[in-house]
Design a protein around this motif. Structure first.
Motif, mmCIF file in Angstrom:
data_model
loop_
_atom_site.group_PDB
_atom_site.id
_atom_site.type_symbol
_atom_site.label_atom_id
_atom_site.label_comp_id
_atom_site.label_asym_id
_atom_site.label_seq_id
_atom_site.Cartn_x
_atom_site.Cartn_y
_atom_site.Cartn_z
ATOM 1 N N ASP A 27 -9.878 5.644 -7.780
ATOM 2 C CA ASP A 27 -8.570 5.364 -7.207
ATOM 3 C C ASP A 27 -8.654 5.149 -5.706
ATOM 4 O O ASP A 27 -7.814 4.459 -5.126
ATOM 5 N N ASN A 28 -9.669 5.754 -5.064
ATOM 6 C CA ASN A 28 -9.790 5.638 -3.616
ATOM 7 C C ASN A 28 -10.448 4.336 -3.183
ATOM 8 O O ASN A 28 -10.503 4.027 -1.996
ATOM 9 N N ALA A 30 -10.555 0.553 -2.589
ATOM 10 C CA ALA A 30 -9.611 -0.549 -2.424
ATOM 11 C C ALA A 30 -10.118 -1.780 -3.167
ATOM 12 O O ALA A 30 -11.325 -1.946 -3.377
ATOM 13 N N LYS A 90 -3.989 -12.257 -0.177
ATOM 14 C CA LYS A 90 -3.844 -10.802 -0.128
ATOM 15 C C LYS A 90 -3.669 -10.315 -1.559
ATOM 16 O O LYS A 90 -2.832 -10.836 -2.297
ATOM 17 N N THR A 92 -3.313 -6.918 -4.369
ATOM 18 C CA THR A 92 -2.868 -5.535 -4.518
ATOM 19 C C THR A 92 -3.270 -5.047 -5.901
ATOM 20 O O THR A 92 -3.020 -5.737 -6.904
ATOM 21 N N ASP A 93 -3.911 -3.877 -5.958
ATOM 22 C CA ASP A 93 -4.314 -3.359 -7.265
ATOM 23 C C ASP A 93 -3.193 -2.513 -7.863
ATOM 24 O O ASP A 93 -2.109 -2.376 -7.293
ATOM 25 N N SER A 95 -2.834 0.572 -8.160
ATOM 26 C CA SER A 95 -2.470 1.800 -7.445
ATOM 27 C C SER A 95 -1.788 1.494 -6.111
ATOM 28 O O SER A 95 -1.456 2.414 -5.362
ATOM 29 N N GLY A 96 -1.601 0.205 -5.793
ATOM 30 C CA GLY A 96 -0.901 -0.174 -4.570
ATOM 31 C C GLY A 96 -1.797 -0.459 -3.386
ATOM 32 O O GLY A 96 -1.303 -0.799 -2.303
ATOM 33 N N LYS A 97 -3.112 -0.330 -3.551
ATOM 34 C CA LYS A 97 -4.034 -0.613 -2.442
ATOM 35 C C LYS A 97 -4.223 -2.113 -2.297
ATOM 36 O O LYS A 97 -4.204 -2.866 -3.279
ATOM 37 N N THR A 98 -4.425 -2.569 -1.048
ATOM 38 C CA THR A 98 -4.477 -3.996 -0.761
ATOM 39 C C THR A 98 -5.775 -4.386 -0.055
ATOM 40 O O THR A 98 -6.480 -3.527 0.492
ATOM 41 N N ASN A 99 -6.057 -5.675 -0.086
ATOM 42 C CA ASN A 99 -7.194 -6.235 0.637
ATOM 43 C C ASN A 99 -6.899 -7.714 0.882
ATOM 44 O O ASN A 99 -6.212 -8.360 0.093
#
Length: 239
Positions: A27-28, A30, A90, A92-93, A95-99
Motif C-alpha cells: 500500500d505504501n 506509489a 497523471k 492514481t491507484d 489507494s489514492g496515491k499518484t504519480n
C-alpha cells in the motif's frame, strides 16, 4: 509430529503479522506512470496513439499541449503545429496515491539531408570486380520518388576501400513523402567511355515509416538501409 499449542499459536500470529506487514508495504508503494507512443515523430495531422503502461490504476489524467484531455488508458490524437509537443499523464491507484510522467513528440515534414556509403563489396556475385580494369567501381546513387522527380548523386570514380566511408551532401533538403521509395546504387561506365550502368543493389521501403519506428524525441535522425553490402545510410530532419 504435533506442534504444541502455544508454539502453534505463536507461529500463526507470526504469519498474520507477516501478511499485514506485506500488505502495508504494498500500500505504501506509489504507482509508476509510464507512456508508450506508437510514433515519436509524426507529420502534421497524423494520428498518434499514446498508451499508459501502468497497471492496477483507478484513474488516468492525460493533458496534451494541443488542448486534448482524457481519462482513458489510451489516447489517440494529432498535432497540427510543427515543433516539439509535450504529453503529460497523471495516474492514481486504488489507494489514492499518484504519480506523473511526460514524453515529447516532434511534428513536422520529413526531409532527406545527407546520403552516405559506409561499406562496399568490390566484387560482383560472380566473384569478379565490378569494373573491368580493376581500378575500382564508378558509383552513383539514385532515389526514385513516388511522383515524377528522380534524384541521383555521384558517389565517385574508381572507388576503393580507402574512399569509404563516403559522405554525400544532397544539397537542398528533399521532402520525403509518406510512401515507398526505390533506392539504387549503380556501377556506371568509366568517364569518357560508353556502356550500360549496372545495378549493384536496389532497396524499396518507406523512409518516413522507418524513421517513426525509432524513439527519437528530437527533429533529426539516421536511417540505415538494410543489407551489409553496400552499406547505405541517410540522415533526415523533421521541420
Amino acid at each position: 509430529m504435533k506442534i504444541p499449542f502455544r508454539k502453534s499459536s505463536l507461529y500463526f500470529q507470526f504469519l498474520v503479522l507477516l501478511l499485514v506487514l506485506t500488505g502495508c508495504s504494498k500500500d505504501n508503494v506509489a504507482p509508476k506512470a509510464g507512456i508508450m507512443a506508437d510514433k515519436y515523430q509524426a507529420e502534421p495531422g497524423e494520428i498518434i496513439t499514446f498508451t499508459s503502461t501502468s497497471s492496477n490504476l483507478r484513474d488516468y489524467a492525460w493533458e496534451l499541449d494541443n488542448g486534448v484531455k482524457s481519462d482513458e488508458k489510451v489516447v489517440k490524437t494529432s498535432f497540427d503545429t510543427p515543433g516539439n509537443h509535450v504529453v503529460k499523464l497523471k495516474v492514481t491507484d486504488r489507494s489514492g496515491k499518484t504519480n506523473e510522467t511526460s514524453i515529447n513528440v516532434y511534428v513536422g515534414r520529413f526531409y532527406l539531408t545527407t546520403v552516405g556509403l559506409t561499406a562496399m563489396n568490390f566484387r560482383n556475385p560472380d566473384g569478379n570486380t565490378w569494373d573491368a580494369d580493376g581500378s575500382g567501381p564508378d558509383l552513383s546513387f539514385g532515389l526514385n520518388t513516388p511522383g515524377t522527380t528522380n534524384y541521383g548523386w555521384l558517389v565517385g570514380d574508381n572507388i576503393t576501400q580507402k574512399d569509404i566511408p563516403k559522405r554525400l551532401i544532397s544539397g537542398s533538403p528533399i521532402l520525403l513523402i509518406n510512401n515507398n521509395y526505390t533506392f539504387t546504387i549503380y556501377e556506371t561506365p568509366e568517364q569518357g567511355k560508353t556502356g550500360t550502368s549496372r545495378t549493384i543493389k536496389s532497396w524499396q521501403f518507406n523512409p518516413v515509416k522507418e524513421a517513426q519506428k525509432t524513439k527519437y524525441s528530437n527533429n533529426n535522425g539516421i536511417i540505415v538501409l538494410p543489407g551489409q553490402y553496400p552499406g547505405i545510410y541517410f540522415e533526415y530532419t523533421v521541420q
